[in-house]
Write a protein that holds these residues in place. Structure first.
Motif, PDB file in Angstrom:
ATOM      1  N   UNK A  80       0.842  -1.202   0.000  1.00 30.94           N
ATOM      2  CA  UNK A  80       0.000   0.000   0.000  1.00 30.94           C
ATOM      3  C   UNK A  80       0.875   1.250   0.000  1.00 30.94           C
ATOM      4  N   UNK A  81       1.942   1.228   0.788  1.00 35.32           N
ATOM      5  CA  UNK A  81       2.857   2.365   0.831  1.00 35.32           C
ATOM      6  C   UNK A  81       3.547   2.540  -0.517  1.00 35.32           C
ATOM      7  N   UNK A  82       3.980   1.434  -1.106  1.00 40.79           N
ATOM      8  CA  UNK A  82       4.625   1.510  -2.422  1.00 40.79           C
ATOM      9  C   UNK A  82       3.659   2.029  -3.480  1.00 40.79           C
ATOM     10  N   UNK A  83       2.407   1.583  -3.397  1.00 42.01           N
ATOM     11  CA  UNK A  83       1.412   2.065  -4.352  1.00 42.01           C
ATOM     12  C   UNK A  83       1.194   3.568  -4.199  1.00 42.01           C
ATOM     13  N   UNK A  84       1.225   4.057  -2.973  1.00 47.33           N
ATOM     14  CA  UNK A  84       1.021   5.485  -2.754  1.00 47.33           C
ATOM     15  C   UNK A  84       2.137   6.298  -3.410  1.00 47.33           C
ATOM     16  N   UNK A  85       3.375   5.792  -3.320  1.00 46.76           N
ATOM     17  CA  UNK A  85       4.499   6.469  -3.982  1.00 46.76           C
ATOM     18  C   UNK A  85       4.322   6.392  -5.498  1.00 46.76           C
ATOM     19  N   UNK A  86       3.954   5.213  -5.989  1.00 41.42           N
ATOM     20  CA  UNK A  86       3.731   5.014  -7.421  1.00 41.42           C
ATOM     21  C   UNK A  86       2.678   5.992  -7.945  1.00 41.42           C
ATOM     22  N   UNK A  87       1.557   6.096  -7.227  1.00 39.20           N
ATOM     23  CA  UNK A  87       0.469   6.973  -7.646  1.00 39.20           C
ATOM     24  C   UNK A  87       0.879   8.442  -7.592  1.00 39.20           C
ATOM     25  N   UNK A  88       1.787   8.779  -6.675  1.00 41.96           N
ATOM     26  CA  UNK A  88       2.278  10.155  -6.560  1.00 41.96           C
ATOM     27  C   UNK A  88       3.078  10.546  -7.802  1.00 41.96           C
ATOM     28  N   UNK A  89       3.792   9.586  -8.372  1.00 43.26           N
ATOM     29  CA  UNK A  89       4.592   9.853  -9.567  1.00 43.26           C
ATOM     30  C   UNK A  89       3.745   9.748 -10.828  1.00 43.26           C
ATOM     31  N   UNK A  90       2.886   8.748 -10.882  1.00 45.88           N
ATOM     32  CA  UNK A  90       2.006   8.547 -12.030  1.00 45.88           C
ATOM     33  C   UNK A  90       1.066   9.738 -12.166  1.00 45.88           C
ATOM     34  N   UNK A  91       1.139  10.432 -13.284  1.00 41.11           N
ATOM     35  CA  UNK A  91       0.295  11.604 -13.489  1.00 41.11           C
ATOM     36  C   UNK A  91       0.814  12.841 -12.798  1.00 41.11           C
TER      37      UNK A  91
END
Length: 245
Positions: A80-91
């Motif tokens: 979940x933490x990794x996804x939050x970082x991913x989503x922060x960069x994506x877009x």
């Protein structure tokens, strides 16, 4: 696992996280919002946990067993933490928004590196994030397609934790005879369709949402006897048909 069969499916885990969050936060709407925000990461945690223990039957590696449940709870927090970082960069925006297409371009990575490193030094303390550079993009892009998918991003993070033998890395290495290369991702499409937002949490709520999810998961993942009782209760809730999968 209400029917006591000792196995959890992905659908049962997904529903179990939602129901337990709603109970933990004492607010059905808030619990659903946090669940929906991090839902794309649950399958990554599930797939990593379901083969952590030695297979006891032909079904063991397709479902999470009771012996893997505590690892699953820990993995849900990591991913979940990794996804939050991913989503922060994506877009190039916090959370999941209409500008996200569930992949990171080289341009997005270059623009987001400072945020990634800052996250690694604060709320997402993982080895690869703290030392992220422009060259990290090619390390993640396993098929050379010019985009990094969530599965590649997570594999890159996991590899660094395992190599450094951090507490997370030791947990993530459970069941891995050897750390395989990140799975090849399909070639990117010429143009991505605009993705619809999947979260009702505003960008300003990022820190609070992640904190609520990880606090809830840590409360159930501790090895203490008292938490074992709570995990037993959660297991019965998460496996509604009681088949143990």
């Amino acid at each position: 696992d209400p029917n006591g069969n000792g196995y959890l499916s992905l659908a049962e885990v997904d529903l179990g996280v939602k129901m337990t969050l709603q109970s933990f936060l004492k607010d059905a709407g808030a619990g659903e919002a946090v669940w929906r925000r991090f839902r794309p990461s649950f399958i990554r945690a599930f797939n990593d946990a379901k083969d952590a223990a030695a297979a006891a039957s032909s079904l063991s590696d397709d479902y999470v067993t009771k012996g893997e449940f505590r690892l699953l709870l820990s993995y849900l927090g990591y991913y979940a933490t990794w996804f939050e970082v991913f989503a922060m960069v994506d877009g190039c925006s916090d959370g999941t928004t209409a500008t996200d297409d569930r992949r990171i371009s080289r341009e997005e990575w270059e623009e987001g590196i400072e945020k990634v490193v800052a996250a690694g030094l604060s709320w997402a303390p993982y080895v690869a994030l703290r030392s992220a550079t422009s060259a990290s993009f090619d390390e993640m892009d396993s098929n050379g397609g010019g985009y990094v998918l969530l599965i590649e991003f997570c594999a890159w993070l996991k590899a660094a934790e395992v190599e450094a033998a951090t507490p997370a890395g030791l947990a993530l290495a459970a069941g891995d005879e050897q750390l395989a290369a990140p799975p090849a991702a399909p070639a990117p499409k010429p143009a991505a369709k605009e993705a619809k937002p999947i979260s009702t949490i505003s960008p300003a709520g990022t820190a609070q949402a992640l904190s609520e999810l990880t606090t809830f998961l840590r409360a159930f993942a501790f090895a203490a006897p008292s938490e074992a009782v709570r995990r037993e209760e959660a297991w019965r809730l998460w496996d509604p048909n009681g088949n143990g999968y």
